[in-house]
Design a protein around this motif. Structure first.
Motif, short mmCIF file in Angstrom:
data_model
loop_
_atom_site.label_atom_id
_atom_site.label_comp_id
_atom_site.label_asym_id
_atom_site.label_seq_id
_atom_site.Cartn_x
_atom_site.Cartn_y
_atom_site.Cartn_z
N GLN A 1 0.83 -1.21 0.00
CA GLN A 1 0.00 0.00 0.00
C GLN A 1 0.87 1.26 0.00
N ALA A 2 1.92 1.26 0.79
CA ALA A 2 2.82 2.42 0.84
C ALA A 2 3.50 2.63 -0.51
N LYS A 3 3.90 1.53 -1.14
CA LYS A 3 4.54 1.63 -2.46
C LYS A 3 3.57 2.21 -3.48
N GLU A 4 2.33 1.75 -3.46
CA GLU A 4 1.31 2.28 -4.38
C GLU A 4 1.10 3.77 -4.15
N GLU A 5 1.08 4.19 -2.90
CA GLU A 5 0.91 5.61 -2.59
C GLU A 5 2.09 6.43 -3.12
N ARG A 6 3.32 5.90 -2.96
CA ARG A 6 4.49 6.60 -3.48
C ARG A 6 4.43 6.72 -5.00
N LEU A 7 3.97 5.65 -5.67
CA LEU A 7 3.85 5.68 -7.13
C LEU A 7 2.80 6.70 -7.56
N LYS A 8 1.71 6.77 -6.82
CA LYS A 8 0.66 7.74 -7.15
C LYS A 8 1.16 9.17 -7.02
N GLU A 9 2.05 9.39 -6.05
CA GLU A 9 2.62 10.73 -5.88
C GLU A 9 3.55 11.09 -7.04
#
Length: 137
Positions: free
Chosen positions: A49-57
């Motif tokens: 989930q954290a990785k996905e959030e970083r990618l979205k940023e």
């Protein structure tokens, strides 16, 4: 088991106590492992989930959507490759059909036996070629 081993009453009680203790220990160990496995799953989920959030940023919405599509295509290709690996049914080329999973299962015993024979033959030739160590001239 007690009859087979010829145990007396005292030995039966001691063995029973030991087996129950081992069983309890095993159960406790399994519970501990299960808890660790669940914790690892949670940690992996949080990390994803954290990785996905970083990618979205980093990416725009269009780029992120494209990335998700590329990931799906890669997963489909992997699954499709796993399904088709080694399945060569209906082919006319004899060499290709020879390596089908069905034939591999059928011939595994033969291959194992041949490997064992080859190892034995190598050992025999090794013994024949070694000089005798009997102390003579």
């Amino acid at each position: 088991m007690a009859a087979r081993l010829g145990l007396n009453e005292q030995q039966k009680l001691a063995l029973d106590k030991e087996l129950k203790a081992a069983q309890t220990e095993r159960k406790a160990s399994m519970e501990k492992m299960r808890a660790l496995r669940e914790e690892m799953k949670r940690d992996a989920f949080v990390e994803r989930q954290a990785k996905e959030e970083r990618l979205k940023e980093i990416l725009t919405e269009e780029q992120y959507a494209k990335l998700q599509e590329v990931k799906k295509d890669g997963q489909r290709a992997r699954v499709q490759g796993q399904r088709n690996r080694g399945e060569i049914r209906g082919r006319t080329n004899r060499n290709e059909a020879r390596f089908s999973p069905r034939n591999n299962r059928r011939n595994i015993g033969k291959r194992m036996m041949m490997q064992k024979r080859n190892a034995e033959m190598k050992e025999r030739t090794k013994e024949k070629n070694e000089p005798k160590k009997d102390g003579g001239n």
